[in-house]
Design a protein around this motif. Sequence first.
Motif, short mmCIF file in Angstrom:
data_model
loop_
_atom_site.label_atom_id
_atom_site.label_comp_id
_atom_site.label_asym_id
_atom_site.label_seq_id
_atom_site.Cartn_x
_atom_site.Cartn_y
_atom_site.Cartn_z
N GLY A 16 0.78 -1.23 0.00
CA GLY A 16 0.00 0.00 0.00
C GLY A 16 0.81 1.27 0.00
O GLY A 16 0.26 2.35 0.18
N ILE A 17 2.11 1.21 -0.20
CA ILE A 17 2.91 2.43 -0.27
C ILE A 17 2.79 2.98 -1.69
O ILE A 17 3.16 2.32 -2.66
CB ILE A 17 4.39 2.15 0.08
N THR A 18 2.26 4.18 -1.80
CA THR A 18 2.05 4.77 -3.12
C THR A 18 3.19 5.70 -3.53
O THR A 18 3.44 5.88 -4.72
CB THR A 18 0.72 5.54 -3.16
N ASP A 19 3.87 6.28 -2.57
CA ASP A 19 4.97 7.19 -2.86
C ASP A 19 6.18 6.38 -3.34
O ASP A 19 6.63 5.47 -2.65
CB ASP A 19 5.33 7.99 -1.61
N PRO A 20 6.71 6.67 -4.54
CA PRO A 20 7.84 5.90 -5.06
C PRO A 20 9.09 5.99 -4.18
O PRO A 20 9.83 5.03 -4.04
CB PRO A 20 8.10 6.46 -6.44
N VAL A 21 9.31 7.15 -3.57
CA VAL A 21 10.48 7.31 -2.71
C VAL A 21 10.32 6.47 -1.45
O VAL A 21 11.24 5.76 -1.04
CB VAL A 21 10.70 8.80 -2.37
N ALA A 22 9.15 6.53 -0.86
CA ALA A 22 8.89 5.73 0.35
C ALA A 22 8.96 4.24 0.02
O ALA A 22 9.46 3.44 0.81
CB ALA A 22 7.54 6.09 0.94
N SER A 23 8.46 3.87 -1.14
CA SER A 23 8.52 2.47 -1.57
C SER A 23 9.96 2.02 -1.74
O SER A 23 10.35 0.92 -1.30
CB SER A 23 7.74 2.29 -2.87
N ALA A 24 10.79 2.85 -2.38
CA ALA A 24 12.20 2.50 -2.57
C ALA A 24 12.92 2.39 -1.24
O ALA A 24 13.74 1.49 -1.04
CB ALA A 24 12.87 3.55 -3.46
N ARG A 25 12.61 3.29 -0.31
CA ARG A 25 13.22 3.23 1.03
C ARG A 25 12.81 1.95 1.75
O ARG A 25 13.63 1.30 2.40
CB ARG A 25 12.82 4.44 1.85
N ALA A 26 11.54 1.59 1.66
CA ALA A 26 11.07 0.38 2.32
C ALA A 26 11.72 -0.87 1.72
O ALA A 26 12.12 -1.78 2.44
CB ALA A 26 9.55 0.27 2.21
N GLU A 27 11.88 -0.87 0.39
CA GLU A 27 12.53 -2.01 -0.27
C GLU A 27 14.00 -2.10 0.12
O GLU A 27 14.52 -3.18 0.37
CB GLU A 27 12.39 -1.91 -1.79
#
Length: 91
Positions: A16-27
């Motif tokens: 459910g992370i829609t922000d690409p930056v937040a998604s990249a950080r989480a990955e």
Amino acid sequence: MSRSDSALPRTAVPAGITDPVASARAELKAALAAIEIKGNVPRRLEKASQRGVAKVRVFAESNPAGAMAAVVGVAAVAGGLVWAIARAIAR
């Protein structure tokens, strides 16, 4: 940490992370955690030995005669190895 975060393992990426930056950080965070878990050999060995000790204790409590037989067998094998090595060195 919220309650939903604690349900996920450290190596999982939350959905459910829609922000690409937040998604990249989480990955990245999940990948680094996975590398740490896989690469930390001393910690993995410690956990494996703790599991082994726990299994041996359960076995010894449930089957004391079998545990004594196992101890005698391990001692005999260790003694045999020491004897074989000493004999090979003496030759």
